[in-house]
Design a protein around this motif. Structure first.
Motif, PDB file in Angstrom:
ATOM      1  N   LEU A 196      13.621  33.578  17.462  1.00 58.47           N
ATOM      2  CA  LEU A 196      14.527  32.450  17.687  1.00 58.47           C
ATOM      3  C   LEU A 196      13.745  31.190  18.039  1.00 58.47           C
TER       4      LEU A 196
ATOM      5  N   VAL B   9      20.949  36.277  19.007  1.00 60.48           N
ATOM      6  CA  VAL B   9      20.581  35.809  17.670  1.00 60.48           C
ATOM      7  C   VAL B   9      21.815  35.335  16.911  1.00 60.48           C
TER       8      VAL B   9
ATOM      9  N   VAL C 208      21.080  34.182   9.075  1.00 55.23           N
ATOM     10  CA  VAL C 208      20.811  34.920  10.312  1.00 55.23           C
ATOM     11  C   VAL C 208      22.092  35.600  10.796  1.00 55.23           C
TER      12      VAL C 208
ATOM     13  N   SER D 195      13.546  35.603  22.814  1.00 51.32           N
ATOM     14  CA  SER D 195      13.271  35.978  21.422  1.00 51.32           C
ATOM     15  C   SER D 195      12.240  35.028  20.811  1.00 51.32           C
TER      16      SER D 195
ATOM     17  N   GLN E 148      20.024  25.853  20.990  1.00 52.47           N
ATOM     18  CA  GLN E 148      19.285  27.028  20.542  1.00 52.47           C
ATOM     19  C   GLN E 148      18.112  27.324  21.467  1.00 52.47           C
TER      20      GLN E 148
ATOM     21  N   LEU F 228      15.607  43.802  14.533  1.00 47.90           N
ATOM     22  CA  LEU F 228      16.077  42.594  15.193  1.00 47.90           C
ATOM     23  C   LEU F 228      16.456  42.914  16.634  1.00 47.90           C
TER      24      LEU F 228
END
Length: 350
Positions: free
Chosen positions: A92, A170, A217, A89, A80, A164
């Motif tokens: 994130l 994502v 998510v 992001s 991630q 978003l």
């Protein structure tokens, strides 16, 4: 009437017998789709119905499960983090930091397994098995915190909708987070059931709640792509409700351990095993409690009048063997032998 307690060596004698038997469940669970939902949302510990009998081996398996799951969760968070570096992001990044911190909640359980292997001493005369139950209580608190955070964040996004960005990235991060956490959840719950550890099962549930958060998510991104931007906070609220269901089942299991609660089927099995011994007419005061992932058993056996001390010792050995054969994960067995004198007798016998 005189109480005869067998010599100390009979109380905690390992009896190196080959327990190749199966421990039966005294209750049934739903099957089909309903059974699958029950398994996902109420994955209780089964009170060690399938647990192994050797204490050190059980602790070793618990420690190994914690180590492996920490590695898997670490790799998940690193993957991630790579996506964060590519996408830039901030949201994130926050979720990745959250996953790193949640992975570290397994450390108290690791410490508890290590403490549980220490021998009893003058201060902790029953050993350190309760450390595992305290770790379970800590994990329950973390699950509750996850539910609060998820709920508050969902309400905030519902009141103040935010667009978003980097939807593709994502989505990828959410899928990775869900897959990694769910794999760890399945593994921890399976090992926790096998060794009889409610705390390890609770830690598996904790990983599942994190997986649900990542799943929210994914579903939110799909909703945004479908033209429904409020899908993200609405799914978040649904996930919060799911976490609360998991929290209830986990808190119930850990709370029962802390209150010395056991599955009534285990008590009935212990009583049945003791009352079907050749020299025993009745078993009373049958008490079971968990200390970590080990069962402590206490009971009073009423023998036939006139039973000699030697015969009582033999009966105690047979009773302990029967207990260890009938129940899983037995640690200490403490038996009190009582021989009732005839009503016409004016003397006490043992």
């Amino acid at each position: 009437m005189t109480t005869h307690r067998p010599p100390a060596e009979l109380h905690d004698h390992p009896h190196d017998h080959d327990h190749g038997h199966e421990h039966e469940h005294g209750h049934e669970h739903p099957t089909g789709f309903k059974g699958w939902l029950h398994e996902v949302f109420v994955p209780h510990s089964h009170d060690a119905a399938d647990s192994i009998d050797d204490a050190l081996e059980a602790s070793g398996q618990g420690i190994r499960a914690v180590k492996i799951s920490l590695v898997v969760l670490g790799l998940t968070a690193v993957a991630q983090l790579a996506i964060v570096a590519i996408s830039g992001s901030v949201a994130l990044l926050a979720d990745t930091i959250h996953n790193f911190s949640d992975a570290l909640t397994a450390v108290p359980l690791w410490i508890a397994f290590l403490l549980g292997r220490r021998v009893a001493n003058d201060r902790y005369t029953h050993g350190y098995g309760r450390a595992e139950d305290l770790a379970g209580l800590f994990i329950v608190a973390m699950i509750a915190l996850s539910a609060v955070v998820a709920g508050v964040e969902s309400v905030r996004r519902l009141a103040e909708p935010q667009p978003l960005d980097n939807l593709g990235w994502v989505l990828a991060a959410g899928i990775i987070g869900f897959a990694g956490n769910e794999a760890v959840a399945i593994y921890r719950i399976r090992v926790g059931r096998r060794i009889g550890s409610a705390a390890l099962v609770a830690d598996g549930v904790h990983a599942r709640t994190d997986g649900f958060t990542s799943l929210a998510v994914v579903l939110g991104v799909i909703g945004v792509w479908a033209g429904f931007p409020l899908a993200d906070p609405i799914v978040g609220l649904l996930i919060t409700a799911a976490i609360l269901v998991l929290l209830w089942g986990t808190a119930r299991d850990v709370g029962r351990r802390l209150l010395d609660g056991v599955d009534p089927d285990l008590t009935r099995q212990a009583r049945h095993a003791l009352e079907h011994l050749d020299g025993t007419s009745q078993a009373s005061d049958v008490r079971l409690r968990w200390s970590g992932h080990r069962l402590a058993v206490q009971a009073r056996l009423h023998l036939a009048p006139g039973t000699t001390v030697a015969a009582a010792d033999q009966e105690a050995a047979a009773a302990e063997h029967a207990i260890r054969h009938a129940l899983p994960a037995v640690g200490t067995v403490d038996l009190t032998m009582t021989a009732d004198a005839p009503a016409t007798a004016g003397q006490e016998r043992t």
